[in-house]
Design an enzyme around this catalytic site. Structure first.
Site, PDB file in Angstrom:
ATOM      1  N   ASP A 137      50.428 -39.130  85.175  1.00  0.00           N
ATOM      2  CA  ASP A 137      51.567 -39.380  86.040  1.00  0.00           C
ATOM      3  C   ASP A 137      51.015 -40.082  87.285  1.00  0.00           C
ATOM      4  OD1 ASP A 137      54.206 -38.976  87.273  1.00  0.00           O
ATOM      5  OD2 ASP A 137      53.173 -37.468  88.480  1.00  0.00           O
ATOM      6  N   ASP A 177      51.767 -33.321  87.656  1.00  0.00           N
ATOM      7  CA  ASP A 177      51.762 -32.389  88.786  1.00  0.00           C
ATOM      8  C   ASP A 177      53.018 -31.533  88.857  1.00  0.00           C
ATOM      9  OD1 ASP A 177      53.235 -34.837  89.603  1.00  0.00           O
ATOM     10  OD2 ASP A 177      53.468 -33.748  91.490  1.00  0.00           O
TER      11      ASP A 177
END
Length: 235
Positions: free
Chosen positions: A12, A174
């Site tokens: 990400d 995350d």
């Protein structure tokens, strides 16, 4: 001979490889100001990040106690992107261990890439600014076609483009969006501390938790050994 695992490590972007919240805050507040709306503090904006710009705008208006129809939202999204693009790297910084971690992962022969809900052009700008673009075999942005994370479509598209089975890929994120998407795609999920998750990372259900990006090579090697040795409890 068994093919070594994993074949690729995908990341990400926002909250994982970089802390981009300050630039997103600046652009969001400038966008809102152009419509006569008040600004948000950094912590408030950070909590809104995670599902792409349309959701960011929806969350901002919800926090203002205002409804926004899809057509108006899309116009606000356009304005945000016009403001954000030219200044997307002014206050953004790499997260701890990013360069060292990426170089070490690449040296081990694993292909690397980014799969993010951020638009591809903005993603490429950030990666190029920090000298990471050349290390990425693939970049899939939120405007690639499939539904954004937490749906698995962007990750599955990345696997298809890489010519790999999802089970041969580790996805590093995350937030719960990242973990949910990775699990739904059939990928191993690693979650980073210190990102933009609104929940404790221990509660997200990832296969592993990492404190820093340069810890990833040894963590992934540990997972690989555990897979090779067969089920023997937690890695």
């Amino acid at each position: 001979m068994t093919t070594p695992w994993p074949q690729a490590v995908l990341f990400d972007l926002d909250g994982t490889l970089v802390d981009s919240a300050p630039d997103i805050q600046t652009a969001l507040n400038a966008t809102l100001a152009s419509y006569g709306e008040p600004p948000f503090e950094l912590e408030q904006v950070t909590a809104m990040i995670g599902r792409g710009v349309p959701t960011l705008i929806e969350r901002a208006y919800a926090a203002l106690g205002k409804e926004i129809d899809p057509a108006t939202r899309d116009k606000v999204v356009e304005r945000f992107e016009a403001i954000y693009g030219p200044q997307s790297t002014q206050r953004t910084v790499l997260n701890a261990g990013a360069v060292e971690g990426i170089l070490a992962l690449q040296q081990r022969g694993w292909r690397l890439g980014v799969v993010t809900n951020k638009a591809a052009a903005a993603t490429e700008t950030v990666l190029a600014h920090f000298g990471l673009a050349d290390h990425m075999a693939i970049v899939v942005g939120g405007d690639a076609g499939p539904e954004r994370k937490p749906a698995p479509g962007l990750l599955l598209l990345a696997a298809e483009k890489l010519g790999l089975a999802p089970s041969d890929i580790v996805f590093v994120g995350d937030s719960d969006n990242d973990v949910i998407a990775a699990e739904a795609a059939g990928m191993t999920a690693i979650v980073m501390r210190g990102g933009y998750s609104t929940r404790p990372v221990e509660d997200l259900g990832a296969d592993l938790i990492a404190d820093r990006l340069d810890a990833l090579p040894s963590l992934i090697e540990g997972l690989a050994r555990a897979r090779q040795d067969g089920p023997s409890g937690e890695a």
